[in-house]
Scaffold this active site. Structure first.
Site, PDB file in Angstrom:
ATOM      1  N   SER A  13       9.351  32.595 120.902  1.00  0.00           N
ATOM      2  CA  SER A  13       9.572  33.438 122.076  1.00  0.00           C
ATOM      3  C   SER A  13      10.757  32.969 122.902  1.00  0.00           C
ATOM      4  O   SER A  13      11.428  33.785 123.536  1.00  0.00           O
ATOM      5  CB  SER A  13       8.305  33.471 122.942  1.00  0.00           C
ATOM      6  N   HIS A  41      10.264  30.281 127.718  1.00  0.00           N
ATOM      7  CA  HIS A  41      10.851  31.598 127.966  1.00  0.00           C
ATOM      8  C   HIS A  41      12.035  31.489 128.924  1.00  0.00           C
ATOM      9  O   HIS A  41      13.104  32.066 128.679  1.00  0.00           O
ATOM     10  CB  HIS A  41       9.797  32.535 128.561  1.00  0.00           C
TER      11      HIS A  41
END
Length: 352
Positions: free
Chosen positions: A159, A211
């Site tokens: 991610s 992230h």
């Protein structure tokens, strides 16, 4: 030889909401304390493992999706129509390409290209390799920031690299602002998508530091790799002979060059400082007392504490006094023959 009484049993737990199963582990005898009389009413409750029955759906879903895509690809391939010879011709339209063309029992290269496969020549000559560099370097940046803040758990996943692509899209839009038509709509849509995905990261068990690190790395890399020349310069360079156009003195605008230089410096500086800080074993949570809220915000419905929950319980008749070993908080409950699971639940609430 000392005997272990039921009050001396230690129970280890990993609490999971909605479960009602206890998996016993090996018993540990408490350490002997010299010159101290053991209290038979003291029970030490450590984390009790709860496992909820669940159906494994993720991996089977991937298997089904890949199988469906393979069947569709073989349908598009249509070996009997597009090739002279086929393997397993009895399958008709779904038969495989000959072993000399595809020894893995699959479609032809042209069918794969129709389904969206990458052509090496297009990737190299059209500079799409820059997207791959943004993906890889963003993954490194996300993992680096995650390692600096989360040092007691293991975080895995791609991610961070995917957020790097989102950051690269945003910086590409900014640095090439003049060539877009619906620039404001594109900007607002992209910002909304990024905000929603980052907001999901405040849930527990989601590594939002990866992230954020991936997004910031990709955002800076977009200014470096995705800068585009001005339309006037391109028109002048590739214009046909005899075509007169307004001369364009510069390939890039001044703000594009400034963003390129500043982003490159910040990227190199950030990764270098991050690597040095990580190798020195620095925990950035000690330098930033509020930064942990960027990855998880505690609420009444969930806790962000990932440390094992441990309580000490002392019984006096039907009254149980629980003391949280992590925070030393204590509370007394009136309970009638409680189970270990019930006491552990109260312990988890007390130690939140």
């Amino acid at each position: 030889m000392a005997m272990m009484t039921p009050q001396d049993i230690q129970i280890r737990v990993h609490s999971r909401r909605g479960s009602n199963m206890i998996h016993p582990v090996s018993l540990e005898s408490p350490q002997a304390q010299p010159a101290a009389t053991p209290n038979p009413n003291v029970v030490i409750f450590r984390e009790v493992k709860h496992f909820k029955k669940w159906f494994p759906w993720l991996i089977p879903s991937f298997v089904i999706a890949n199988t469906v895509m393979f069947v569709i690809t073989m349908y598009v391939n249509n070996c009997p129509k597009n090739s002279i010879s086929c393997a397993a011709r009895f399958l008709g339209r779904f038969s495989f390409q000959p072993f000399s063309e595809n020894p893995l029992l699959g479609p032809s290269s042209s069918a794969l290209e129709k389904m969206g496969a990458l052509d090496v020549g297009k990737v190299v000559h059209k500079h799409e390799v820059r997207i791959g560099l943004i993906y890889l370097i963003s993954g490194v940046g996300g993992s680096l920031l995650s390692a600096l803040f989360i040092q007691t758990n293991i975080s895995v996943g791609a991610s961070g690299a995917l957020f790097g692509l989102l950051g690269g899209m945003l910086s590409e839009l900014i640095t090439n602002w003049s060539i877009y038509v619906n620039k404001v709509a594109a900007f607002l849509t992209l910002v909304l998508i990024i905000a929603i995905n980052l907001a999901v990261g405040i849930l527990p068990h989601v590594d939002n530091f990866a992230h954020i690190g991936g997004f910031l790395s990709g955002f800076l890399l977009g200014f470096v790799f995705l800068i585009r020349p001005q339309f006037g310069w391109v028109t002048q360079r590739y214009a046909s002979p005899g075509y007169s156009s307004t001369p364009s003195s510069r390939k890039f605008k001044a703000y594009q060059c400034i963003l390129w230089l500043v982003s490159l410096i910040l990227l190199i500086f950030g990764i270098t400082v991050g690597m040095v800080t990580l190798l020195r074993g620095v925990n950035l949570n000690d330098r930033c007392s509020w930064c942990h809220y960027l990855s998880c915000v505690p609420t009444s419905r969930w806790s962000c504490n990932t440390q094992p929950v441990s309580c000490q319980a002392e019984q006096t008749g039907s009254r149980y006094t629980l003391t949280c070993s992590n925070s030393s908080k204590s509370r007394t409950y009136s309970l009638l023959n409680p189970t270990a699971t019930q006491i552990q639940g109260l312990c988890a609430q007390l130690c939140r």
